[in-house]
Design a protein around this motif. Structure first.
Motif, PDB file in Angstrom:
ATOM      1  N   UNK A 109     -63.289 -56.399 -22.582  1.00  0.00           N
ATOM      2  CA  UNK A 109     -64.552 -56.158 -23.273  1.00  0.00           C
ATOM      3  C   UNK A 109     -65.132 -57.432 -23.878  1.00  0.00           C
ATOM      4  N   UNK A 110     -64.252 -58.318 -24.352  1.00  0.00           N
ATOM      5  CA  UNK A 110     -64.698 -59.477 -25.132  1.00  0.00           C
ATOM      6  C   UNK A 110     -64.886 -60.738 -24.311  1.00  0.00           C
ATOM      7  N   UNK A 111     -64.174 -60.868 -23.186  1.00  0.00           N
ATOM      8  CA  UNK A 111     -64.245 -62.103 -22.399  1.00  0.00           C
ATOM      9  C   UNK A 111     -65.617 -62.243 -21.755  1.00  0.00           C
ATOM     10  N   UNK A 112     -66.146 -63.443 -21.788  1.00  0.00           N
ATOM     11  CA  UNK A 112     -67.452 -63.736 -21.201  1.00  0.00           C
ATOM     12  C   UNK A 112     -67.308 -64.852 -20.171  1.00  0.00           C
ATOM     13  N   UNK A 113     -68.326 -64.963 -19.317  1.00  0.00           N
ATOM     14  CA  UNK A 113     -68.335 -66.056 -18.353  1.00  0.00           C
ATOM     15  C   UNK A 113     -68.401 -67.382 -19.092  1.00  0.00           C
ATOM     16  N   UNK A 114     -67.592 -68.340 -18.665  1.00  0.00           N
ATOM     17  CA  UNK A 114     -67.558 -69.636 -19.335  1.00  0.00           C
ATOM     18  C   UNK A 114     -68.824 -70.414 -19.032  1.00  0.00           C
ATOM     19  N   UNK A 115     -69.466 -70.887 -20.065  1.00  0.00           N
ATOM     20  CA  UNK A 115     -70.696 -71.659 -19.873  1.00  0.00           C
ATOM     21  C   UNK A 115     -70.356 -73.032 -19.317  1.00  0.00           C
ATOM     22  N   UNK A 116     -71.212 -73.544 -18.461  1.00  0.00           N
ATOM     23  CA  UNK A 116     -71.010 -74.870 -17.897  1.00  0.00           C
ATOM     24  C   UNK A 116     -70.100 -74.894 -16.703  1.00  0.00           C
ATOM     25  N   UNK A 117     -69.669 -73.716 -16.221  1.00  0.00           N
ATOM     26  CA  UNK A 117     -68.807 -73.671 -15.045  1.00  0.00           C
ATOM     27  C   UNK A 117     -69.655 -73.836 -13.803  1.00  0.00           C
ATOM     28  N   UNK A 118     -69.437 -74.906 -13.091  1.00  0.00           N
ATOM     29  CA  UNK A 118     -70.235 -75.179 -11.906  1.00  0.00           C
ATOM     30  C   UNK A 118     -69.716 -74.478 -10.687  1.00  0.00           C
ATOM     31  N   UNK A 119     -70.518 -74.495  -9.654  1.00  0.00           N
ATOM     32  CA  UNK A 119     -70.115 -73.883  -8.392  1.00  0.00           C
ATOM     33  C   UNK A 119     -70.262 -74.832  -7.228  1.00  0.00           C
ATOM     34  N   UNK A 120     -70.899 -76.000  -7.469  1.00  0.00           N
ATOM     35  CA  UNK A 120     -71.118 -76.924  -6.377  1.00  0.00           C
ATOM     36  C   UNK A 120     -70.083 -78.000  -6.333  1.00  0.00           C
ATOM     37  N   UNK A 121     -70.454 -79.137  -5.746  1.00  0.00           N
ATOM     38  CA  UNK A 121     -69.515 -80.229  -5.600  1.00  0.00           C
ATOM     39  C   UNK A 121     -69.493 -81.067  -6.862  1.00  0.00           C
ATOM     40  N   UNK A 122     -68.556 -82.001  -6.915  1.00  0.00           N
ATOM     41  CA  UNK A 122     -68.479 -82.930  -8.020  1.00  0.00           C
ATOM     42  C   UNK A 122     -67.829 -82.345  -9.248  1.00  0.00           C
ATOM     43  N   UNK A 123     -68.287 -82.859 -10.412  1.00  0.00           N
ATOM     44  CA  UNK A 123     -67.654 -82.466 -11.663  1.00  0.00           C
ATOM     45  C   UNK A 123     -67.810 -80.975 -11.932  1.00  0.00           C
TER      46      UNK A 123
END
Length: 475
Positions: free
Chosen positions: A284-298
């Motif tokens: 219930x409490x866990x949320x998607x982590x902000x700043x998590x990328x999906x592309x290449x690089x960092x």
């Protein structure tokens, strides 16, 4: 988190009660061996005579080296280790899934898992306070989980190589620590390997498979060292496993019946609902982590390494893995205990941790599904209900723990008085002295139980440097 002090207080109280632990059963035999020959002497004895578990001998030797004091410190130290490992694993899984949870919630999850794992069993003393058993069946599966912690920091190629090497070495150690825990590890790693294509992102899939294979190879290597040892052969001869076909139809059927009885006990123990409840709170409490990328690089480095959740697949695979691991552990233990394996609850712990983690995961999936409904009021009611379950579980488990603590305190006082008497009279030249048995929670004691258990008496005599001891009830 408002709930956090409750399971932590229960763990703290249980750890404090560890000060009342005194040697019994096998520990009577370990103490004089380590005193006279050191830790290496005990490891050698395990390998050549007792059971081949050299990893077990090392850990047993470490706490036995300090005598009875080491037995008293075992519970608090192991509680801290277990809580720390499960806390780190919770954080690892959240990061892998690209989720974040409120501060304190991962620790709440870890503490509730630890509480129900240690105290919802039929015999908490043998699960938590008896070091000789806890090393093999309670701490062992937790240490297996610890092998995954380096994955949290494995970002570079060198760090990943180190994590793979750690998995292999941990597997080698686990293989010489506990046969049952090794079986569970082999089954779990095989399941993860088979599901890797459906659960891991493409960029980490090869690495995940390499890590699983390293763990499998290490566990198989350690198990091979154990099974080919002289001590393991001696143990199989003592229990008749050399002449008994473990995989014969009768043995397999008997193991199945025993496992079904164990399942009935486990599935009807309502306190395990605490794991489901805390899992729901996490979902219930866990949320998607902000700043998590999906592309290449960092950005790709911070992107989730797990593919989008497939609940039916994960839950089905988890249930099947638990059932297979539990049954195989019962098959291994059956030659020693026979039908009595249903009462040897300490041997269940190797796969009960997997069961508790599975329940927590199911709860997290349910909580996540409920949160997606985006209904604030029902979610609040659900969270309150789950919190109430957690409170009820902790409160209920506190009562038998309090009674056990009383029994331990009474035994410790009697043990200390008798220990002083035996030491004093032995120092004055006595060679034969009476011993009053001090049983607790079904532990083996001299002159107690079927056949009067003759072997602990010889070990007690060795510990006090006597020729022999006699039953105080008949002298």
């Amino acid at each position: 988190m408002v709930l956090l002090p409750l399971p932590l207080a229960l763990l703290g109280t249980a750890s404090w009660l560890g000060g009342y632990v005194r040697p019994s059963a096998d520990e009577w035999c370990f103490l004089p061996t380590v005193r006279d020959n050191g830790i290496s002497g005990l490891v050698e004895k395990f390998y050549t005579v007792d059971n081949g578990r050299v990893g077990n001998g090392l850990l047993v030797g470490l706490y036995t080296k300090s005598g009875p004091t080491g037995h008293q410190w075992f519970a608090p130290v192991s509680a801290v280790v277990m809580l720390g490992v499960l806390w780190a694993v919770t954080g690892l899984l959240l990061r892998a899934a690209g989720r974040t949870a409120p501060r304190g919630l991962p620790l709440l999850v870890a503490s509730m898992v630890t509480v129900v794992f240690l105290f919802a069993t039929p015999n908490t003393y043998k699960t938590f306070y008896w070091p000789a058993s806890a090393v093999s069946h309670t701490v062992a599966p937790v240490l297996a989980c610890a092998a995954s912690i380096p994955l949290r920091w494995a970002r570079s190629r060198r760090a990943r190589a180190a994590a793979v090497a750690t998995a292999f070495l941990a597997g080698c150690f686990l293989g010489t620590l506990s046969e049952e825990a090794s079986v569970v590890a082999l089954v779990v790693l095989s399941a993860v390997l088979l599901l890797s294509g459906s659960t891991f992102a493409v960029r980490v899939r090869r690495y995940a498979r390499a890590w699983c294979l390293a763990g499998l190879a290490g566990t198989a290597t350690g198990t091979l060292v154990l099974l080919t040892s002289p001590g393991s052969r001696n143990r199989r001869e003592r229990i008749g496993a050399e002449t008994t076909a473990t995989v014969a139809p009768d043995a397999l059927l008997g193991s199945l019946r025993a496992f079904l009885e164990i399942l009935n006990t486990v599935l009807t123990t309502w306190q395990y609902l605490g794991a489901v409840a805390v899992g729901v709170l996490l979902g219930l409490s866990a949320k998607a982590r902000t700043g998590a990328g999906t592309g290449a690089g960092r950005g790709a480095r911070s992107a989730p390494v797990l593919l989008p959740c497939r609940p039916v697949l994960l839950v089905s695979a988890g249930i099947l893995t638990f059932l297979v691991a539990g049954y195989l552990c019962t098959v291994i233990a059956y030659p020693l205990f026979g039908s009595r394996v249903t009462g040897a609850s300490r041997t269940w712990n190797d796969y009960l941790l997997l069961y508790v983690l599975l329940l927590t995961g199911v709860g997290a999936l349910l909580g996540r599904a409920w949160a997606r409904e985006r209904r604030a009021w029902p979610s609040a009611v659900t969270a309150a209900a789950c919190a109430a379950v957690c409170v009820a579980v902790c409160v209920q488990l506190a009562f038998p723990l309090g009674q056990l603590g009383h029994d331990m305190r009474v035994r410790a006082e009697r043990w200390d008085r008798q220990d002083l008497r035996l030491r004093t009279e032995a120092a004055q030249g006595a060679r034969v002295l009476p011993y009053a048995r001090l049983p607790i929670s079904g532990m083996a004691e001299p002159f107690y139980g079927p056949g009067r258990r003759p072997w602990p008496a010889g070990c007690v005599a060795d510990y006090y440097r006597l020729d022999r001891i006699t039953d105080a009830r008949t002298t």
